[in-house]
Scaffold this motif. Structure first.
Motif, PDB file in Angstrom:
ATOM      1  N   PRO A  30       0.785  -1.232   0.000  1.00 14.49           N
ATOM      2  CA  PRO A  30       0.000   0.000   0.000  1.00 14.49           C
ATOM      3  C   PRO A  30       0.821   1.288   0.000  1.00 14.49           C
ATOM      4  O   PRO A  30       0.310   2.341  -0.358  1.00 14.49           O
ATOM      5  N   GLU A  31       2.102   1.219   0.376  1.00 15.01           N
ATOM      6  CA  GLU A  31       2.939   2.418   0.384  1.00 15.01           C
ATOM      7  C   GLU A  31       3.874   2.502  -0.821  1.00 15.01           C
ATOM      8  O   GLU A  31       4.712   3.396  -0.902  1.00 15.01           O
ATOM      9  N   GLU A  32       3.736   1.557  -1.763  1.00 15.06           N
ATOM     10  CA  GLU A  32       4.563   1.608  -2.966  1.00 15.06           C
ATOM     11  C   GLU A  32       3.957   2.587  -3.957  1.00 15.06           C
ATOM     12  O   GLU A  32       2.783   2.494  -4.315  1.00 15.06           O
ATOM     13  N   TYR A  33       4.758   3.520  -4.411  1.00 14.77           N
ATOM     14  CA  TYR A  33       4.326   4.512  -5.393  1.00 14.77           C
ATOM     15  C   TYR A  33       4.397   3.896  -6.784  1.00 14.77           C
ATOM     16  O   TYR A  33       5.420   3.315  -7.166  1.00 14.77           O
ATOM     17  N   TYR A  61      -1.045   4.995  -5.102  1.00 18.38           N
ATOM     18  CA  TYR A  61      -0.599   4.077  -4.066  1.00 18.38           C
ATOM     19  C   TYR A  61      -1.688   3.016  -3.948  1.00 18.38           C
ATOM     20  O   TYR A  61      -2.856   3.362  -3.765  1.00 18.38           O
ATOM     21  N   PRO A  62      -1.351   1.734  -4.038  1.00 17.01           N
ATOM     22  CA  PRO A  62      -2.370   0.676  -4.034  1.00 17.01           C
ATOM     23  C   PRO A  62      -2.910   0.354  -2.634  1.00 17.01           C
ATOM     24  O   PRO A  62      -2.796  -0.761  -2.142  1.00 17.01           O
ATOM     25  N   GLU A  63      -3.520   1.349  -2.013  1.00 17.93           N
ATOM     26  CA  GLU A  63      -4.095   1.186  -0.670  1.00 17.93           C
ATOM     27  C   GLU A  63      -5.141   0.084  -0.618  1.00 17.93           C
ATOM     28  O   GLU A  63      -5.330  -0.555   0.407  1.00 17.93           O
ATOM     29  N   GLY A  64      -5.845  -0.111  -1.717  1.00 20.68           N
ATOM     30  CA  GLY A  64      -6.913  -1.105  -1.762  1.00 20.68           C
ATOM     31  C   GLY A  64      -6.418  -2.519  -2.017  1.00 20.68           C
ATOM     32  O   GLY A  64      -7.219  -3.431  -2.204  1.00 20.68           O
ATOM     33  N   GLY A  65      -5.086  -2.703  -2.043  1.00 17.63           N
ATOM     34  CA  GLY A  65      -4.533  -4.037  -2.248  1.00 17.63           C
ATOM     35  C   GLY A  65      -4.613  -4.513  -3.681  1.00 17.63           C
ATOM     36  O   GLY A  65      -4.613  -5.715  -3.945  1.00 17.63           O
ATOM     37  N   LYS A  66      -4.647  -3.550  -4.634  1.00 19.72           N
ATOM     38  CA  LYS A  66      -4.764  -3.912  -6.051  1.00 19.72           C
ATOM     39  C   LYS A  66      -3.896  -2.988  -6.893  1.00 19.72           C
ATOM     40  O   LYS A  66      -3.696  -1.825  -6.553  1.00 19.72           O
ATOM     41  N   ILE A  67      -3.426  -3.519  -8.017  1.00 21.80           N
ATOM     42  CA  ILE A  67      -2.800  -2.715  -9.056  1.00 21.80           C
ATOM     43  C   ILE A  67      -3.564  -2.962 -10.351  1.00 21.80           C
ATOM     44  O   ILE A  67      -4.218  -3.988 -10.504  1.00 21.80           O
ATOM     45  N   VAL A  68      -3.456  -2.030 -11.280  1.00 22.42           N
ATOM     46  CA  VAL A  68      -4.148  -2.207 -12.555  1.00 22.42           C
ATOM     47  C   VAL A  68      -3.294  -3.085 -13.468  1.00 22.42           C
ATOM     48  O   VAL A  68      -2.071  -2.926 -13.556  1.00 22.42           O
ATOM     49  N   GLU A  69      -3.937  -4.032 -14.116  1.00 18.43           N
ATOM     50  CA  GLU A  69      -3.260  -4.898 -15.092  1.00 18.43           C
ATOM     51  C   GLU A  69      -3.059  -4.055 -16.358  1.00 18.43           C
ATOM     52  O   GLU A  69      -4.007  -3.472 -16.882  1.00 18.43           O
ATOM     53  N   LEU A  70      -1.825  -3.955 -16.831  1.00 17.94           N
ATOM     54  CA  LEU A  70      -1.480  -2.977 -17.864  1.00 17.94           C
ATOM     55  C   LEU A  70      -2.123  -3.230 -19.228  1.00 17.94           C
ATOM     56  O   LEU A  70      -2.516  -2.294 -19.919  1.00 17.94           O
ATOM     57  N   GLU A 103      -9.741   0.989  -5.590  1.00 23.19           N
ATOM     58  CA  GLU A 103     -10.193   1.261  -4.221  1.00 23.19           C
ATOM     59  C   GLU A 103      -9.144   2.028  -3.426  1.00 23.19           C
ATOM     60  O   GLU A 103      -8.771   1.661  -2.316  1.00 23.19           O
ATOM     61  N   THR A 104      -8.644   3.106  -4.031  1.00 17.85           N
ATOM     62  CA  THR A 104      -7.664   3.962  -3.374  1.00 17.85           C
ATOM     63  C   THR A 104      -8.079   5.418  -3.503  1.00 17.85           C
ATOM     64  O   THR A 104      -8.666   5.807  -4.510  1.00 17.85           O
ATOM     65  N   ASN A 105      -7.766   6.200  -2.485  1.00 12.70           N
ATOM     66  CA  ASN A 105      -7.992   7.644  -2.531  1.00 12.70           C
ATOM     67  C   ASN A 105      -6.731   8.390  -2.934  1.00 12.70           C
ATOM     68  O   ASN A 105      -6.781   9.584  -3.215  1.00 12.70           O
ATOM     69  N   ARG A 106      -5.617   7.669  -2.953  1.00 17.83           N
ATOM     70  CA  ARG A 106      -4.333   8.285  -3.305  1.00 17.83           C
ATOM     71  C   ARG A 106      -4.015   7.985  -4.761  1.00 17.83           C
ATOM     72  O   ARG A 106      -3.196   7.131  -5.091  1.00 17.83           O
ATOM     73  N   ILE A 107      -4.694   8.705  -5.638  1.00 20.54           N
ATOM     74  CA  ILE A 107      -4.528   8.512  -7.079  1.00 20.54           C
ATOM     75  C   ILE A 107      -4.631   9.863  -7.771  1.00 20.54           C
ATOM     76  O   ILE A 107      -5.418  10.721  -7.375  1.00 20.54           O
ATOM     77  N   LYS A 108      -3.828  10.030  -8.792  1.00 20.64           N
ATOM     78  CA  LYS A 108      -3.834  11.268  -9.567  1.00 20.64           C
ATOM     79  C   LYS A 108      -3.686  10.919 -11.046  1.00 20.64           C
ATOM     80  O   LYS A 108      -2.843  10.098 -11.416  1.00 20.64           O
ATOM     81  N   VAL A 109      -4.518  11.526 -11.875  1.00 15.00           N
ATOM     82  CA  VAL A 109      -4.461  11.329 -13.324  1.00 15.00           C
ATOM     83  C   VAL A 109      -4.208  12.686 -13.972  1.00 15.00           C
ATOM     84  O   VAL A 109      -4.923  13.657 -13.703  1.00 15.00           O
ATOM     85  N   THR A 110      -3.190  12.741 -14.813  1.00 18.44           N
ATOM     86  CA  THR A 110      -2.846  13.960 -15.548  1.00 18.44           C
ATOM     87  C   THR A 110      -2.800  13.632 -17.034  1.00 18.44           C
ATOM     88  O   THR A 110      -2.229  12.613 -17.426  1.00 18.44           O
ATOM     89  N   MET A 111      -3.411  14.500 -17.834  1.00 13.39           N
ATOM     90  CA  MET A 111      -3.350  14.338 -19.287  1.00 13.39           C
ATOM     91  C   MET A 111      -2.826  15.640 -19.893  1.00 13.39           C
ATOM     92  O   MET A 111      -3.355  16.712 -19.608  1.00 13.39           O
ATOM     93  N   ILE A 125      -6.524  15.599 -12.119  1.00 15.96           N
ATOM     94  CA  ILE A 125      -7.499  15.415 -11.043  1.00 15.96           C
ATOM     95  C   ILE A 125      -6.943  14.389 -10.057  1.00 15.96           C
ATOM     96  O   ILE A 125      -6.289  13.428 -10.452  1.00 15.96           O
ATOM     97  N   GLY A 126      -7.216  14.621  -8.789  1.00 14.13           N
ATOM     98  CA  GLY A 126      -6.820  13.680  -7.748  1.00 14.13           C
ATOM     99  C   GLY A 126      -5.661  14.194  -6.927  1.00 14.13           C
ATOM    100  O   GLY A 126      -5.131  15.279  -7.150  1.00 14.13           O
ATOM    101  N   SER A 127      -5.259  13.376  -5.944  1.00 12.54           N
ATOM    102  CA  SER A 127      -4.197  13.738  -5.023  1.00 12.54           C
ATOM    103  C   SER A 127      -3.513  12.476  -4.523  1.00 12.54           C
ATOM    104  O   SER A 127      -4.136  11.426  -4.394  1.00 12.54           O
ATOM    105  N   LEU A 128      -2.229  12.605  -4.208  1.00 12.15           N
ATOM    106  CA  LEU A 128      -1.477  11.493  -3.651  1.00 12.15           C
ATOM    107  C   LEU A 128      -1.332  11.622  -2.139  1.00 12.15           C
ATOM    108  O   LEU A 128      -0.731  10.775  -1.492  1.00 12.15           O
TER     109      LEU A 128
END
Length: 130
Positions: A30-33, A61-70, A103-111, A125-128
Protein backbone atom coordinates in the motif's frame (compact mmCIF):
# COMPACT_ATOMS: atom_id res chain seq x y z
CA UNK A 1 -22.12 16.58 -35.50
CA UNK A 2 -19.29 18.65 -37.04
CA UNK A 3 -19.42 19.23 -40.80
CA UNK A 4 -16.83 20.11 -43.44
CA UNK A 5 -17.63 20.65 -47.11
CA UNK A 6 -20.83 18.62 -47.01
CA UNK A 7 -19.31 15.79 -44.97
CA UNK A 8 -20.39 14.83 -41.48
CA UNK A 9 -17.88 13.50 -38.97
CA UNK A 10 -19.39 10.90 -36.71
CA UNK A 11 -18.15 9.58 -33.42
CA UNK A 12 -19.36 7.35 -30.61
CA UNK A 13 -21.05 8.35 -27.36
CA UNK A 14 -19.47 8.00 -23.91
CA UNK A 15 -21.41 4.76 -23.44
CA UNK A 16 -18.74 3.13 -25.66
CA UNK A 17 -16.02 3.69 -23.04
CA UNK A 18 -15.29 0.19 -21.72
CA UNK A 19 -14.51 0.44 -18.01
CA UNK A 20 -15.34 -3.27 -17.90
CA UNK A 21 -12.05 -3.88 -19.75
CA UNK A 22 -10.12 -2.77 -16.65
CA UNK A 23 -8.78 -5.57 -14.47
CA UNK A 24 -7.08 -5.41 -11.10
CA UNK A 25 -4.37 -7.70 -9.79
CA UNK A 26 -3.97 -8.35 -6.04
CA UNK A 27 -0.93 -6.55 -4.64
CA UNK A 28 0.37 -6.15 -1.11
CA UNK A 29 2.28 -2.88 -1.00
CA UNK A 30 0.00 0.00 0.00
CA UNK A 31 2.94 2.42 0.38
CA UNK A 32 4.56 1.61 -2.97
CA UNK A 33 4.33 4.51 -5.39
CA UNK A 34 3.25 3.46 -8.89
CA UNK A 35 3.51 5.67 -11.96
CA UNK A 36 2.20 4.69 -15.40
CA UNK A 37 2.76 6.82 -18.49
CA UNK A 38 1.69 6.54 -22.11
CA UNK A 39 1.43 8.99 -24.98
CA UNK A 40 -1.03 6.79 -26.87
CA UNK A 41 -4.36 8.13 -25.56
CA UNK A 42 -6.82 9.50 -28.10
CA UNK A 43 -10.44 10.54 -28.18
CA UNK A 44 -12.49 12.85 -30.41
CA UNK A 45 -13.39 16.47 -29.71
CA UNK A 46 -17.21 16.55 -29.77
CA UNK A 47 -17.12 20.19 -30.94
CA UNK A 48 -14.78 19.88 -33.92
CA UNK A 49 -14.67 16.14 -34.62
CA UNK A 50 -10.88 16.32 -34.59
CA UNK A 51 -8.75 13.85 -32.64
CA UNK A 52 -7.49 14.79 -29.18
CA UNK A 53 -4.22 13.00 -28.45
CA UNK A 54 -2.68 13.06 -25.01
CA UNK A 55 0.13 11.86 -22.81
CA UNK A 56 -1.43 10.24 -19.75
CA UNK A 57 0.27 9.95 -16.38
CA UNK A 58 -1.37 7.84 -13.69
CA UNK A 59 0.14 7.95 -10.20
CA UNK A 60 -1.20 6.00 -7.25
CA UNK A 61 -0.60 4.08 -4.07
CA UNK A 62 -2.37 0.68 -4.03
CA UNK A 63 -4.10 1.19 -0.67
CA UNK A 64 -6.91 -1.11 -1.76
CA UNK A 65 -4.53 -4.04 -2.25
CA UNK A 66 -4.76 -3.91 -6.05
CA UNK A 67 -2.80 -2.72 -9.06
CA UNK A 68 -4.15 -2.21 -12.56
CA UNK A 69 -3.26 -4.90 -15.09
CA UNK A 70 -1.48 -2.98 -17.86
CA UNK A 71 -2.88 -4.75 -20.92
CA UNK A 72 -6.41 -4.16 -19.62
CA UNK A 73 -5.53 -0.47 -19.20
CA UNK A 74 -4.35 -0.34 -22.81
CA UNK A 75 -7.63 -1.85 -24.09
CA UNK A 76 -9.58 0.55 -21.87
CA UNK A 77 -7.73 3.50 -23.42
CA UNK A 78 -8.38 2.14 -26.92
CA UNK A 79 -12.12 2.22 -26.17
CA UNK A 80 -11.91 6.04 -26.04
CA UNK A 81 -10.52 6.24 -29.57
CA UNK A 82 -13.78 7.08 -31.42
CA UNK A 83 -15.65 8.61 -28.49
CA UNK A 84 -16.67 12.26 -28.54
CA UNK A 85 -15.64 13.60 -25.14
CA UNK A 86 -14.12 16.87 -23.98
CA UNK A 87 -10.56 16.71 -22.66
CA UNK A 88 -11.47 17.66 -19.11
CA UNK A 89 -14.23 15.07 -18.95
CA UNK A 90 -11.98 12.33 -20.35
CA UNK A 91 -9.53 12.95 -17.52
CA UNK A 92 -12.32 12.80 -14.95
CA UNK A 93 -13.70 9.54 -16.39
CA UNK A 94 -10.28 7.84 -16.32
CA UNK A 95 -9.73 9.04 -12.74
CA UNK A 96 -13.11 7.85 -11.51
CA UNK A 97 -12.87 4.46 -13.23
CA UNK A 98 -9.39 3.76 -11.83
CA UNK A 99 -10.21 5.06 -8.36
CA UNK A 100 -13.19 2.70 -8.23
CA UNK A 101 -11.23 -0.27 -9.61
CA UNK A 102 -8.24 0.19 -7.31
CA UNK A 103 -10.19 1.26 -4.22
CA UNK A 104 -7.66 3.96 -3.37
CA UNK A 105 -7.99 7.64 -2.53
CA UNK A 106 -4.33 8.28 -3.31
CA UNK A 107 -4.53 8.51 -7.08
CA UNK A 108 -3.83 11.27 -9.57
CA UNK A 109 -4.46 11.33 -13.32
CA UNK A 110 -2.85 13.96 -15.55
CA UNK A 111 -3.35 14.34 -19.29
CA UNK A 112 -1.25 16.65 -21.44
CA UNK A 113 -2.95 17.08 -24.79
CA UNK A 114 -1.08 17.77 -28.02
CA UNK A 115 -1.13 21.42 -29.05
CA UNK A 116 -4.05 22.24 -31.32
CA UNK A 117 -4.73 25.72 -32.64
CA UNK A 118 -1.77 27.03 -30.65
CA UNK A 119 -3.32 25.94 -27.34
CA UNK A 120 -1.69 23.47 -24.94
CA UNK A 121 -4.08 21.90 -22.44
CA UNK A 122 -3.13 20.00 -19.29
CA UNK A 123 -5.86 18.46 -17.16
CA UNK A 124 -5.29 16.86 -13.78
CA UNK A 125 -7.50 15.41 -11.04
CA UNK A 126 -6.82 13.68 -7.75
CA UNK A 127 -4.20 13.74 -5.02
CA UNK A 128 -1.48 11.49 -3.65
CA UNK A 129 -1.81 12.93 -0.13
CA UNK A 130 -3.00 10.76 2.74
Amino acid sequence: MPKAEGKIFTFEGKDKIRADFLEAVPFDGPEEYIKIETDEFSAVCPFSGLPDIAKVTIEYYPEGGKIVELKSLKYYFISFRNVGVYQEEATKIVYEDLKKLLETNRIKVTMIYNIRGGILTTTSIGSLDK
